[in-house]
Design a protein around this motif. Sequence first.
Motif, PDB file in Angstrom:
ATOM      1  N   VAL A  33      45.451  39.879  37.155  1.00 26.86           N
ATOM      2  CA  VAL A  33      45.465  39.211  38.019  1.00 26.86           C
ATOM      3  C   VAL A  33      43.878  38.739  39.002  1.00 26.86           C
ATOM      4  CG1 VAL A  33      45.903  38.865  40.790  1.00 26.86           C
ATOM      5  CG2 VAL A  33      47.509  39.788  38.882  1.00 26.86           C
ATOM      6  N   ALA A 171      42.195  42.566  43.586  1.00 31.51           N
ATOM      7  CA  ALA A 171      43.065  42.844  43.000  1.00 31.51           C
ATOM      8  C   ALA A 171      43.778  44.293  41.730  1.00 31.51           C
ATOM      9  CB  ALA A 171      42.365  41.943  41.889  1.00 31.51           C
ATOM     10  N   VAL A 383      46.262  41.828  46.316  1.00 29.82           N
ATOM     11  CA  VAL A 383      46.421  40.789  45.418  1.00 29.82           C
ATOM     12  C   VAL A 383      47.853  41.661  44.730  1.00 29.82           C
ATOM     13  CG1 VAL A 383      45.671  38.522  46.394  1.00 29.82           C
ATOM     14  CG2 VAL A 383      44.833  39.705  43.787  1.00 29.82           C
ATOM     15  N   GLY A 384      47.950  41.431  43.529  1.00 27.53           N
ATOM     16  CA  GLY A 384      48.896  41.649  42.735  1.00 27.53           C
ATOM     17  C   GLY A 384      49.688  42.930  42.218  1.00 27.53           C
ATOM     18  N   SER A 387      48.843  44.809  45.568  1.00 22.05           N
ATOM     19  CA  SER A 387      49.854  44.276  47.109  1.00 22.05           C
ATOM     20  C   SER A 387      51.475  44.674  47.497  1.00 22.05           C
ATOM     21  CB  SER A 387      49.803  43.162  47.104  1.00 22.05           C
ATOM     22  OG  SER A 387      51.019  42.438  46.145  1.00 22.05           O
ATOM     23  N   TYR A 388      52.028  44.905  46.289  1.00 21.25           N
ATOM     24  CA  TYR A 388      53.203  45.931  46.024  1.00 21.25           C
ATOM     25  C   TYR A 388      53.758  47.078  46.884  1.00 21.25           C
ATOM     26  CZ  TYR A 388      55.608  41.439  43.672  1.00 21.25           C
ATOM     27  OH  TYR A 388      56.826  40.466  44.439  1.00 21.25           O
ATOM     28  N   PHE A 394      57.533  44.599  40.553  1.00 22.99           N
ATOM     29  CA  PHE A 394      56.262  43.412  40.004  1.00 22.99           C
ATOM     30  C   PHE A 394      56.227  42.426  39.288  1.00 22.99           C
ATOM     31  CE2 PHE A 394      51.099  42.573  39.150  1.00 22.99           C
ATOM     32  CZ  PHE A 394      51.284  41.451  39.964  1.00 22.99           C
ATOM     33  N   THR A 398      54.294  36.662  39.097  1.00 20.50           N
ATOM     34  CA  THR A 398      53.782  36.214  41.331  1.00 20.50           C
ATOM     35  C   THR A 398      52.153  36.960  41.581  1.00 20.50           C
ATOM     36  OG1 THR A 398      56.132  38.112  41.028  1.00 20.50           O
ATOM     37  CG2 THR A 398      54.154  38.143  43.212  1.00 20.50           C
ATOM     38  N   GLY A 399      52.053  37.577  40.553  1.00 21.09           N
ATOM     39  CA  GLY A 399      50.178  37.806  40.823  1.00 21.09           C
ATOM     40  C   GLY A 399      49.621  36.709  40.811  1.00 21.09           C
ATOM     41  N   TYR A 400      48.973  35.300  40.048  1.00 25.76           N
ATOM     42  CA  TYR A 400      48.849  34.746  39.734  1.00 25.76           C
ATOM     43  C   TYR A 400      50.106  33.490  41.116  1.00 25.76           C
ATOM     44  CZ  TYR A 400      48.496  36.284  34.538  1.00 25.76           C
ATOM     45  OH  TYR A 400      48.476  36.989  33.761  1.00 25.76           O
ATOM     46  N   GLN A 402      49.748  34.206  43.979  1.00 24.97           N
ATOM     47  CA  GLN A 402      49.501  35.137  44.945  1.00 24.97           C
ATOM     48  C   GLN A 402      47.708  34.263  45.048  1.00 24.97           C
ATOM     49  OE1 GLN A 402      49.614  39.192  44.505  1.00 24.97           O
ATOM     50  NE2 GLN A 402      51.454  39.403  45.809  1.00 24.97           N
TER      51      GLN A 402
END
Length: 442
Positions: A33, A171, A383-384, A387-388, A394, A398-400, A402
Motif C-alpha cells: 500500500v 501506511a 491508510v492500508g 486504517s482498519y 482488510f 481497498t488500500g489501493y 484509499q
Amino acid sequence: MEDAVTLLDLTPRVSASDRLSTLPVAVIGAGPVGLAAAANLVERGIDFVVFEAGDEVAASVRAWGHTRLFSPWKHLVDPASRRLLAERGWELPDPDRAPTGTELVEKYVAPLAELDEIAPRVRRGVEVIGVSREGMDRTRTRARAAAPFVVRTRTAGGEVQDFAARAVIDASGTYLSPNPLSSSGLDLLGMADIGDAVTAALPDVLGRDRAQFAGRHTTVVGAGHSAANTLLGLVELARQEPGTEVTWLIRNEQAVRVSSSVDDELADRAQLGNRVDQAVADGLITVLYGVEIIRGRRAGTAVELVAHRRGEVVTHTTDLVVNATGFRPNLEILREIRLELDEIVEAPKRLAPLIDPNIHSCGTVEPHGFRELTHPEQGFFIVGMKSYGRAPTFLLATGYEQVRSVTAWLAGDAAAAAQVELVLPATGVCSTDAGDGGGCCS
C-alpha cells in the motif's frame, strides 16, 4: 563596554504556504500500500519520500511470505503501479491464482520499488518514531495547517533526524503490533517469564521454523485466519514428525471467522475453513473453547497458561505458544497528531462503521477514500491495514483505492478524490461518491 549590535536577517522571506508546497509527501512504510501511494504520487507529479523500517521493502510481508493470500493476482496489484510497471514490459502473473506473500513481493512489490521514479525516494532501514508539526505540539492551533509536518526517524545505527513534509501518509501496517495473549487486552501477566516460548503469528512451521516445532506440543491462540494457517501447517508437521501435538485455544465459544461458509466470496478462504473443520473433526487438532487467558508461567521446560473457562480457573500446559490474536495500530508515534479515531476499533471515525467486524467481512465493506480517512490534522492520513485499526477485514484492493483517492485530494483533484470505486470478489465493481456516502457492496 561594547555597543549592542542588532543582527538583521536579510534572507528573502518565503510564505508558509509557498514553502509547504515545495516539500515532499512523506509515506511511512514501503509495503504494497505504501508503494501504491508512491506510484499514485508519481502519476500526479508530486514529490515524495518513503520511509521503510526494514532493510528491504515489504519487510512485514516477507516475514510471513510462506503464507498464501486469499485474493488472486487480479485483486492484488494497484492500477497506478501496474501502469508504471507495464511501461517496462511487466506482465501480471496468472490473474486467477492466489500467490504466497513471497511471490507477491518478488514478482510485484520489489520490481515496483526498483522503478527509476520510485527507487531513489525509498529510504530503507529508517524507522519513523514520531510525527508532529514544525514548532507545534498537538495543543497549538494558530496557523497549524500552514506548518510543515515533522517526521522524526531513526536509522539502524541509532541516528535520529527530522524531515519536513507537506503531508503524511501512514501506511506502516499493524504486523509489528500484535494484540497480547491476555483476554483483557493488557500485557499478559508473566509474559517476561514465558516470552522465549511465545512466537509471533504465522511462523513458518514447515520451513524456516520447523526445528522449533517438530516433536513438540504447540498451542495456537486466536480465532482468525492467521491461526488457521498455522494450525494446518502444524497438522502437516505432525504427520511428518512423531510427537508433534496441536491445540487451539479460542476465547469465544466458536471460531466464527474461520468456520467454512458456502457464502464466502473468496474461494481460497472458504477452503481454508473447510480444511480446519476437517482437521478438528479428524481429531488432529484439540480445540478448547471459551478460554480467557489471565497469566503465563513456567513449569520446568513447559509453559502453563492460567485461564478462566466457563466460570472456572483452569491451567493448560504446552511447550510453545503461537500468538495469533490479531493486531492493533501503533498510535504511539502519532501522539502529537490530532486524530479522530473510533473508540472501539481505533480506526478513523468515519470509516469505523463501514468495517465493523461484527457486521462486515472484507467483501462487504463499502468503497471509501479521503473523506472517510480524514482527521482534524489536515494533510495527515492513515491508510492500508493500519486504517482498519483492530478490524481484521482488510483487503489490499481497498488500500489501493484509499491511496488513489488520497493522492487525488493532495493534487487538488476533488472530483477524482470523491469518486471511489472498488473491484471486490463476487461483487463486481462497487462505486460511491464520497460526498453522499452511498454504496453498492452487498
